[in-house]
Structures are given as C-alpha cells and as structure tokens.
Design an enzyme around this catalytic site. Structure first.
Site, PDB file in Angstrom:
ATOM      1  N   ARG A 164       1.353  -1.203  -0.283  1.00 39.98           N
ATOM      2  CA  ARG A 164       0.184   0.006  -0.021  1.00 39.98           C
ATOM      3  C   ARG A 164       0.677   1.171  -0.040  1.00 39.98           C
ATOM      4  NH1 ARG A 164      -3.664  -2.509   5.175  1.00 39.98           N
ATOM      5  NH2 ARG A 164      -1.681  -3.607   5.111  1.00 39.98           N
TER       6      ARG A 164
ATOM      7  N   ASN B 164       0.499   2.135   6.863  1.00 38.94           N
ATOM      8  CA  ASN B 164       0.230   1.073   5.860  1.00 38.94           C
ATOM      9  C   ASN B 164       0.700   2.261   4.160  1.00 38.94           C
ATOM     10  OD1 ASN B 164       0.385  -0.696   7.433  1.00 38.94           O
ATOM     11  ND2 ASN B 164      -2.150  -0.372   7.441  1.00 38.94           N
TER      12      ASN B 164
HETATM   13  C1  UD1 Z   1      -2.143  -5.920  11.271  1.00 37.12           C
HETATM   14  C2  UD1 Z   1      -3.289  -6.935  12.681  1.00 37.12           C
HETATM   15  C3  UD1 Z   1      -4.308  -5.580  12.496  1.00 37.12           C
HETATM   16  C4  UD1 Z   1      -4.046  -4.660  13.757  1.00 37.12           C
HETATM   17  C5  UD1 Z   1      -3.424  -4.033  12.639  1.00 37.12           C
HETATM   18  C6  UD1 Z   1      -1.996  -2.950  13.869  1.00 37.12           C
HETATM   19  C7  UD1 Z   1      -2.717  -9.145  11.442  1.00 37.12           C
HETATM   20  C8  UD1 Z   1      -3.283 -10.077  10.991  1.00 37.12           C
HETATM   21  N1  UD1 Z   1      -3.572  -7.981  11.775  1.00 37.12           N
HETATM   22  O1  UD1 Z   1      -2.948  -5.933  10.605  1.00 37.12           O
HETATM   23  O2  UD1 Z   1      -5.617  -6.688  13.511  1.00 37.12           O
HETATM   24  O3  UD1 Z   1      -5.060  -4.016  13.971  1.00 37.12           O
HETATM   25  O4  UD1 Z   1      -2.077  -4.596  12.235  1.00 37.12           O
HETATM   26  O5  UD1 Z   1      -0.980  -2.043  13.058  1.00 37.12           O
HETATM   27  O6  UD1 Z   1      -1.622  -9.104  12.318  1.00 37.12           O
HETATM   28  N2  UD1 Z   1       4.279  -8.950   8.056  1.00 37.12           N
HETATM   29  C9  UD1 Z   1       5.778  -9.810   8.519  1.00 37.12           C
HETATM   30  N3  UD1 Z   1       5.081 -10.918   7.139  1.00 37.12           N
HETATM   31  C10 UD1 Z   1       4.471 -10.900   6.923  1.00 37.12           C
HETATM   32  C11 UD1 Z   1       2.743 -10.352   7.101  1.00 37.12           C
HETATM   33  C12 UD1 Z   1       2.761  -8.743   7.645  1.00 37.12           C
HETATM   34  O7  UD1 Z   1       6.125  -9.918   8.928  1.00 37.12           O
HETATM   35  O8  UD1 Z   1       3.430 -12.166   6.429  1.00 37.12           O
HETATM   36  C13 UD1 Z   1       4.590  -7.867   8.902  1.00 37.12           C
HETATM   37  C14 UD1 Z   1       4.343  -6.206   8.028  1.00 37.12           C
HETATM   38  O9  UD1 Z   1       5.954  -6.057   7.626  1.00 37.12           O
HETATM   39  C15 UD1 Z   1       4.084  -5.694   9.313  1.00 37.12           C
HETATM   40  C16 UD1 Z   1       3.473  -6.244  10.028  1.00 37.12           C
HETATM   41  O10 UD1 Z   1       3.432  -7.162  10.229  1.00 37.12           O
HETATM   42  O11 UD1 Z   1       5.359  -4.849   9.999  1.00 37.12           O
HETATM   43  C17 UD1 Z   1       2.205  -6.174  10.136  1.00 37.12           C
HETATM   44  O12 UD1 Z   1       1.510  -6.262   8.162  1.00 37.12           O
HETATM   45  P1  UD1 Z   1       0.270  -5.815   8.100  1.00 37.12           P
HETATM   46  O13 UD1 Z   1       0.555  -6.345   6.270  1.00 37.12           O
HETATM   47  O14 UD1 Z   1       0.755  -3.843   7.946  1.00 37.12           O
HETATM   48  O15 UD1 Z   1      -0.977  -6.004   8.910  1.00 37.12           O
HETATM   49  P2  UD1 Z   1      -2.009  -5.144   8.916  1.00 37.12           P
HETATM   50  O16 UD1 Z   1      -3.412  -5.311   7.995  1.00 37.12           O
HETATM   51  O17 UD1 Z   1      -1.975  -3.591   9.344  1.00 37.12           O
HETATM   52 CA    CA Z   2      -0.199  -2.509   9.411  1.00 35.43          CA
END
Ligand code: UD1
Ligand code: CA
Length: 460
Positions: free
Chosen positions: A16, A228
């Site tokens: 995003r 994001n």
């Molecule tokens: C996530 C939470 C959501 C919360 C929000 C708060 C989950 C499923 N959702 O959503 O409930 O309200 O954060 O900001 O956890 N990442 C990895 N590996 C992956 C996917 C993500 O390392 O496979 C890391 C990303 O780099 C990031 C973090 O995890 O730093 C959160 O991932 P992101 O995709 O931003 O989650 P949100 O949709 O924001």
């Molecule tokens: Ca996030």
C-alpha cells in the site's frame, strides 16, 4: 528463570506504500520506522530481541545491525506465519514475549512497559494492547462478549458490518506467555478473506483451550497508529514532530512556530536557543545553547556550538565554534570547520576548509580546500581556485593576513601571516610574511578620449 523477549514483525513488502523502498524502512523524522520500534524496545530491558525479515531483508539488517537477532520469513503468508519463523530461536524459552510491528513507529517505551506490568499483574496467558480509534477502518477489531471479556480479533476484511462498527482496535502489540504462543501458532489456519495465517487468530485458539486472554486499553490512539500508506506516513510524521518539538521546548528551547519546524529525532539542542519557522535540523545535528537559527535554515549532521547565529543558510557535515555567525544565503559544504567568533556573511560557500578564530569572510566568496588562520580579513568576491580540471589543491593563509576584494588565489598556494593581497589580483605564487602581492594590469587613462569618438553618446 522467566525471560522477557520481543519479536518485531518487519517482513512485509508494504504494497500500500506503492514504493520501491520496503515499508519499515520509510523514515519518520529522520529514522526508519523499524528503528523507532527497536529503539523503544531496547529501553525496556529485554533478554532477547528477534526481528522477522523477508522483503528487503538485507537492507533491514544493514539498518539495524547487531542490535537484534533475525529470523527469516521467506514467503509472506501472514503475521501468524511470520511469528512462527522465530520458533528455532524462541520456541524453547520460558518467559513472556512482546510482539510489535515494524510499521507502528509511535509507540513509547513507557506504554510497552505498562502493558508488561498489566500483563504480569493479571497473570493471563496473553494481553492485547488496544485503543479506541476515531476511524477504525483497516484495523483488526476487538470483539468482546456480554460481560466485556475479549473473545477474538476480527480483521477489517473479515468483519461483519456490526463488527466493523466497533471502534476498539488491535494495535498489533501483544504480550504472551512464550510457550503458549508457539503452541497456539501451530493451530492457526488461513481460511479467511486474505488467505493468510493471522497472528490475531491465536486469541480465539487460546480461549478455546480454556486460557485467559485480556486487553490493556491505552488512552492515546495516535501513539498506536499503524503506517500502511503515504497518508498515514505523513500523519505519523506530524505526531512524532510535535512530540520531538515539545520535548525540546520542555528543555528550554524556543520555537517561534513549532508546527513548521522540522527536527529529526536524534538532534540535540541546548537551552535558550531560538529556532525560527521552516528550519530543518537533520540527522545527528547538535546545536549548543544561546544560538539563533534563522528562518529557512537547513542543518544536516553538523555540530553548532554555543552562541552561534545562522541566518537562512544551509550547513552539512560541518562544525561552527562558539560565537560564530553565517548568512544570509550561505553554504557550508562537508568538512567546513569554522572557528570561534568567525564572521561569514552572505553568499559565502565553504568546503573542506578550516577558518581560524575571528576571521571575516563577509561577501560572495568561495573557499575550498584551504586552511585559513586567525584574524584574517577576506574581502568581497574572493575565489580560492582549488581545481585545475584534474585534481584539487590546497591553499594556506596565515594569521592576520588581508585578502583584497575580487582576488583569485590559485592553489597550491601559501600566503604567509601578516601579508597583503591587493584587490583584483590573481595570485599564483606564494607570498612571504609582511609582503604585499599585487597581480593585475596597471591602469592606463587615455586623455581626451571623448573628442576621438565618431558618434557621441548624446547623439543616440
Ligand atoms: C495488523 C493486524 C491488525 C492490527 C494492525 C495494527 C494481523 C492479521 N492484523 O494488520 O489486527 O489492527 O496490524 O497496525 O496481524 N508482516 C510480516 N509478514 C507477513 C505479513 C506481515 O512480517 O507475512 C509484518 C509487516 O511487515 C508489518 C506487520 O507484520 O510490519 C503487520 O502487517 P500488516 O500487513 O501491516 O498488517 P495490518 O493489515 O496492518
Ligand atoms: Ca500495518
């Protein structure tokens, strides 16, 4: 013995953001988001810190160095899958584990500490850090039962319209009993709207196993903001900037307009310094006490000592000693070392040069690759000619010398102390102590030039 561990999630690409740069490496007030998170975590006394990397792993490693251990997530299958990648490092550990995301740069160490204290006092198997979002869109929602106990977290894309109306959000920060966490993670499935293994599903899994999971609600939503996209990045920067500027004000620094003054997080500023609007202080800049930093100045990675006045100027990788001044519209390029009470006026450019105490360089002058002593007067429009098209050469000017206006000093050159250079000279040979060098065509006046003109100016 029970240990304290932290996992930082930083493997996602950040689609995003629409960026070539991986999300957690975007900067907020001069520091990458993931570094902000790590810095706060570091001050909470952890036994182990593990950062999960994937997209841009090498770049993230380069940024954070050996301040943290790393776990690799090769495929980004979701936050639950990400945390599971730390199992070889943490799986056997007795203790509690804090989980934070690398894209939530605003959390303060005190808040994480309070979450820990709350978790330990309650004795639950897990505690979610929640907050109330004015606009909860995009966040996971905290779903509570009739008596207010947390039941589960539902992601935006999986939420019913009733669940979407809930304003209490998952901040993405949690503390878990470490072994219970890994146990539950193995049971997480990816049957949801995004086909991902959600970390948030461990809440329901733990509850189904009869374990207690609680929530600690923080009061300040802005601190929990997740970044994001670029819009959120700008908002986070505003929040962080206000916080930084307020801290400097609390320490005795005057900001004429704190909403339009941009100070990076690692900058230091002494008391009674005044900072005018649109100033940018970047990187590891240090400003002393009683300075005046005038409007529109930009200072990068430089050390400005006490009582310095900077007027609308640009300073990079340089230093200015006590009582010196510069500007308006001057430029210190890397490696300019300005002595005490030096006066640098307008349109002066200095690069890789030392200027001794009390020397004056008032106007329209370039000084490059030079060592100037003390008490020198450099006139208007002087050029230190340091480049011959192939290499750079050095000039040395001794104490108490006088460099007349519009002179060129062609390097390599040694101008001894107490010597004089006549205005308009192009100096190519060394000048000895007490000598005066003059190198210009002598003036000739042509008598009665007027009468020889075929057309007089008035005829036009
Ligand atoms: C996530 C939470 C959501 C919360 C929000 C708060 C989950 C499923 N959702 O959503 O409930 O309200 O954060 O900001 O956890 N990442 C990895 N590996 C992956 C996917 C993500 O390392 O496979 C890391 C990303 O780099 C990031 C973090 O995890 O730093 C959160 O991932 P992101 O995709 O931003 O989650 P949100 O949709 O924001
Ligand atoms: Ca996030």
């Amino acid at each position: 013995m029970s240990s304290r561990n932290t996992i930082i999630l930083a493997a996602g690409k950040g689609t995003r953001m629409k960026s070539k740069l991986y999300k957690v490496l975007h900067r907020v007030c001069g520091k990458t988001m993931v570094d902000h998170v790590l810095t706060q975590v570091e001050s909470t006394n952890m036994d182990r810190i593990v950062t999960i990397v994937g997209y841009g792993a090498d770049d993230v490693r380069k940024q954070l160095g050996d301040r943290t251990q790393y776990a690799m997530q090769k495929e980004q299958l979701g936050t639950g899958h990400a945390v599971l990648q730390t199992e070889p490092l943490l799986g056997d550990v007795d203790g509690v584990t804090l989980i934070v995301s690398g894209d939530t740069p605003l959390f303060r160490a005190e808040t994480l500490q309070k979450l820990f204290d709350y978790h330990e006092a309650k004795g639950d198997v897990g505690t979610i850090l929640t907050s109330i979002a004015p606009n909860p869109t995009g966040y996971g929602r905290i779903i509570r039962n009739d008596i207010g106990l947390v039941e589960k977290i539902v992601e935006q894309k999986d939420a019913t319209s009733e669940e979407q109306a809930v304003k209490e959000i998952n901040t993405g920060v949690y503390v878990f009993d470490n072994k219970a966490l890994f146990n539950a993670l193995h049971q997480v499935k990816n049957d949801n709207a995004q086909g991902e293994y959600y970390l948030t599903d461990v809440i329901e899994i733990l509850k189904a196993a009869g374990q207690r999971v609680g929530a600690y609600r923080m009061s300040d939503f802005s601190e929990s903001m997740g970044v994001n996209d670029r819009k959120a990045l700008a908002t986070a920067t505003k929040v962080m900037q206000r916080r930084i500027n307020e801290e400097h004000m609390a320490n005795g620094v005057t900001f004429i307009d704190p909403d339009h003054t941009y100070v990076d997080v690692d900058v230091k500023i002494g008391a009674d310094t005044i900072i005018e609007p649109n100033v940018q202080l970047k990187g590891h800049t240090v400003i002393g006490e009683d300075c005046m930093i005038g409007a529109n100045s930009e200072i990068r990675n430089s050390v400005i000592h006490d009582g310095v006045t900077i007027t609308s100027s640009f300073i990079e990788d340089s230093d200015m000693a006590d009582g010196s001044d510069i500007g308006p519209m001057s430029h210190l390029r890397p490696d300019a070392h300005i002595g005490e009470n030096v006066h640098l006026g307008n349109f002066v450019e200095i690069k890789k040069a030392t200027i001794g105490a009390r020397t004056k360089v008032g106007h329209l002058t370039y000084v490059g690759n030079a060592q100037l002593g003390t008490d020198i007067n450099v006139g208007c429009g002087v050029v230190f000619v340091n480049y011959d098209g192939v290499g750079k050469h050095e000039s040395i000017v001794g104490d108490h010398s006088f460099i007349g206006s519009n002179s060129n000093l062609v390097a390599p050159l040694n101008v001894a102390d107490h010597s004089f250079i006549a205005a308009g000279s192009t100096i190519t040979k060394d000048v000895a102590r007490h000598d005066m060098a003059i190198a210009r065509e002598r003036q000739t006046n042509k008598p009665d030039y007027w009468s020889k003109l075929p057309h007089k100016p008035e005829d036009k």
